[in-house]
Motif scaffolding. Sequence first.
Motif, mmCIF file in Angstrom:
data_model
loop_
_atom_site.group_PDB
_atom_site.id
_atom_site.type_symbol
_atom_site.label_atom_id
_atom_site.label_comp_id
_atom_site.label_asym_id
_atom_site.label_seq_id
_atom_site.Cartn_x
_atom_site.Cartn_y
_atom_site.Cartn_z
ATOM 1 N N MET A 1 -8.817 -21.077 -41.917
ATOM 2 C CA MET A 1 -10.070 -22.146 -41.767
ATOM 3 C C MET A 1 -10.971 -21.524 -41.036
ATOM 4 S SD MET A 1 -9.680 -26.203 -41.021
ATOM 5 C CE MET A 1 -10.780 -26.370 -39.754
ATOM 6 N N ALA A 2 -12.203 -21.735 -41.482
ATOM 7 C CA ALA A 2 -13.233 -21.224 -40.497
ATOM 8 C C ALA A 2 -13.347 -21.874 -39.192
ATOM 9 C CB ALA A 2 -14.768 -21.532 -41.343
ATOM 10 N N PHE A 3 -13.942 -21.299 -38.310
ATOM 11 C CA PHE A 3 -14.162 -21.660 -36.852
ATOM 12 C C PHE A 3 -15.263 -23.047 -36.927
ATOM 13 C CE2 PHE A 3 -16.807 -21.325 -32.674
ATOM 14 C CZ PHE A 3 -15.780 -21.853 -31.856
ATOM 15 N N ILE A 4 -16.131 -22.725 -37.580
ATOM 16 C CA ILE A 4 -17.134 -23.993 -37.757
ATOM 17 C C ILE A 4 -17.519 -24.119 -39.246
ATOM 18 C CG2 ILE A 4 -19.682 -24.343 -37.547
ATOM 19 C CD1 ILE A 4 -19.679 -22.899 -35.109
ATOM 20 N N GLU A 5 -17.448 -25.499 -39.533
ATOM 21 C CA GLU A 5 -17.555 -26.001 -40.933
ATOM 22 C C GLU A 5 -19.022 -26.563 -40.864
ATOM 23 O OE1 GLU A 5 -15.331 -25.467 -43.601
ATOM 24 O OE2 GLU A 5 -13.715 -25.123 -42.240
ATOM 25 N N TRP A 6 -19.802 -26.125 -41.998
ATOM 26 C CA TRP A 6 -21.162 -26.768 -42.178
ATOM 27 C C TRP A 6 -20.861 -28.301 -42.785
ATOM 28 C CZ3 TRP A 6 -25.560 -24.938 -41.246
ATOM 29 C CH2 TRP A 6 -26.808 -25.666 -41.719
ATOM 30 N N THR A 7 -21.533 -29.182 -42.109
ATOM 31 C CA THR A 7 -21.626 -30.489 -42.493
ATOM 32 C C THR A 7 -22.987 -30.967 -43.125
ATOM 33 O OG1 THR A 7 -21.880 -31.322 -40.053
ATOM 34 C CG2 THR A 7 -19.631 -31.321 -41.274
ATOM 35 N N SER A 8 -23.166 -31.656 -44.130
ATOM 36 C CA SER A 8 -24.247 -32.068 -44.643
ATOM 37 C C SER A 8 -25.341 -32.595 -43.808
ATOM 38 C CB SER A 8 -24.244 -32.780 -45.822
ATOM 39 O OG SER A 8 -23.666 -34.297 -45.470
ATOM 40 N N ASP A 9 -25.064 -33.170 -42.439
ATOM 41 C CA ASP A 9 -25.768 -33.670 -41.615
ATOM 42 C C ASP A 9 -26.749 -32.615 -40.914
ATOM 43 O OD1 ASP A 9 -23.528 -33.199 -40.197
ATOM 44 O OD2 ASP A 9 -24.366 -34.302 -38.349
ATOM 45 N N LEU A 10 -26.214 -31.173 -41.144
ATOM 46 C CA LEU A 10 -27.141 -30.234 -40.363
ATOM 47 C C LEU A 10 -28.190 -29.841 -41.534
ATOM 48 C CD1 LEU A 10 -24.224 -28.259 -39.280
ATOM 49 C CD2 LEU A 10 -25.698 -29.216 -37.663
ATOM 50 N N ASP A 11 -28.258 -30.431 -42.814
ATOM 51 C CA ASP A 11 -29.349 -30.104 -43.601
ATOM 52 C C ASP A 11 -30.620 -30.510 -43.168
ATOM 53 O OD1 ASP A 11 -28.123 -28.348 -45.594
ATOM 54 O OD2 ASP A 11 -27.157 -29.966 -46.285
ATOM 55 N N THR A 12 -31.432 -29.637 -43.090
ATOM 56 C CA THR A 12 -33.063 -30.142 -42.867
ATOM 57 C C THR A 12 -33.619 -30.605 -44.216
ATOM 58 O OG1 THR A 12 -34.052 -28.036 -42.912
ATOM 59 C CG2 THR A 12 -33.191 -28.652 -40.964
ATOM 60 N N GLY A 13 -33.041 -29.897 -45.313
ATOM 61 C CA GLY A 13 -33.882 -30.336 -46.365
ATOM 62 C C GLY A 13 -35.038 -29.252 -46.858
ATOM 63 N N ILE A 14 -35.202 -28.505 -45.896
ATOM 64 C CA ILE A 14 -36.283 -27.186 -46.174
ATOM 65 C C ILE A 14 -35.261 -26.122 -46.711
ATOM 66 C CG2 ILE A 14 -37.731 -25.762 -45.436
ATOM 67 C CD1 ILE A 14 -38.530 -27.867 -43.329
ATOM 68 N N GLY A 15 -35.283 -25.588 -47.954
ATOM 69 C CA GLY A 15 -34.120 -24.903 -48.611
ATOM 70 C C GLY A 15 -33.899 -23.479 -47.648
ATOM 71 N N TRP A 16 -35.044 -22.667 -47.327
ATOM 72 C CA TRP A 16 -34.861 -21.453 -46.768
ATOM 73 C C TRP A 16 -34.343 -21.827 -45.048
ATOM 74 C CZ3 TRP A 16 -37.430 -19.744 -42.324
ATOM 75 C CH2 TRP A 16 -38.556 -20.714 -41.827
ATOM 76 N N VAL A 17 -34.840 -22.722 -44.618
ATOM 77 C CA VAL A 17 -34.316 -22.928 -43.115
ATOM 78 C C VAL A 17 -32.827 -23.108 -43.292
ATOM 79 C CG1 VAL A 17 -34.358 -24.646 -41.240
ATOM 80 C CG2 VAL A 17 -36.603 -23.713 -42.375
ATOM 81 N N ASP A 18 -32.446 -23.925 -44.179
ATOM 82 C CA ASP A 18 -30.841 -24.347 -44.492
ATOM 83 C C ASP A 18 -30.117 -23.314 -44.578
ATOM 84 O OD1 ASP A 18 -31.349 -27.088 -43.583
ATOM 85 O OD2 ASP A 18 -31.671 -27.659 -46.027
ATOM 86 N N GLU A 19 -30.610 -22.203 -45.597
ATOM 87 C CA GLU A 19 -30.005 -21.061 -45.688
ATOM 88 C C GLU A 19 -29.725 -20.198 -44.474
ATOM 89 O OE1 GLU A 19 -31.413 -18.295 -48.904
ATOM 90 O OE2 GLU A 19 -31.570 -20.184 -50.195
ATOM 91 N N GLN A 20 -30.741 -20.078 -43.771
ATOM 92 C CA GLN A 20 -30.728 -19.255 -42.441
ATOM 93 C C GLN A 20 -29.673 -19.867 -41.363
ATOM 94 O OE1 GLN A 20 -34.495 -17.989 -41.055
ATOM 95 N NE2 GLN A 20 -35.104 -16.917 -43.002
ATOM 96 N N HIS A 21 -29.874 -21.087 -41.413
ATOM 97 C CA HIS A 21 -28.830 -21.959 -40.420
ATOM 98 C C HIS A 21 -27.601 -21.479 -40.978
ATOM 99 C CE1 HIS A 21 -32.089 -25.008 -38.965
ATOM 100 N NE2 HIS A 21 -32.121 -23.774 -38.240
ATOM 101 N N ARG A 22 -27.434 -21.516 -42.206
ATOM 102 C CA ARG A 22 -25.726 -21.216 -42.686
ATOM 103 C C ARG A 22 -25.494 -20.062 -42.514
ATOM 104 N NH1 ARG A 22 -23.554 -24.558 -47.101
ATOM 105 N NH2 ARG A 22 -24.997 -26.666 -47.122
#
Length: 136
Positions: A1-22
């Motif tokens: 299992m990954a150390f950190i899992e992405w959760t949808s509350d981290l999405d900003t709704g700005i596509g490229w920003v979310d990609e970079q955060h991921r």
Amino acid sequence: MAFIEWTSDLDTGIGWVDEQHRKIVDCINDLHAVDRASGTRDSVSDVMGRLIAYTRYHFSEEEKMLERAGYRLLETHQGIHRGFIDKLHTIHEQYRRGADTLTSLLALLENWLFSHIRVHDRGYVATVKSAGADRL
Ligand SMILES: [Fe+2]
Ligand SMILES: [Fe+2]
């Protein structure tokens, strides 16, 4: 299992920003994985270096967008980014000199990143979108 899992509350709704955060989250997970796999200090240090470089890149892209949007908290946001990068550099340097700073680095990354995205990054979304500055 990954150390950190992405959760949808981290999405900003700005596509490229979310990609970079991921991608930053992926880098943090890589760092955790190389440590778990008993990577050498040099290999751990390399992954730390890549993580810091990518985070810097993300911050500068984000700041350009905030500038295009005329975001009034730009300078504050820049200062927060700068302070975080300084901390990462200090911890990286201590690690290179032989200190065991990896655990505190992972904790810092997890806590800082998530609260920054949820509070500070989320704070610019409406302004950026209404200014039409969300496209790269
Ligand atoms: Fe930010
Ligand atoms: Fe961000």
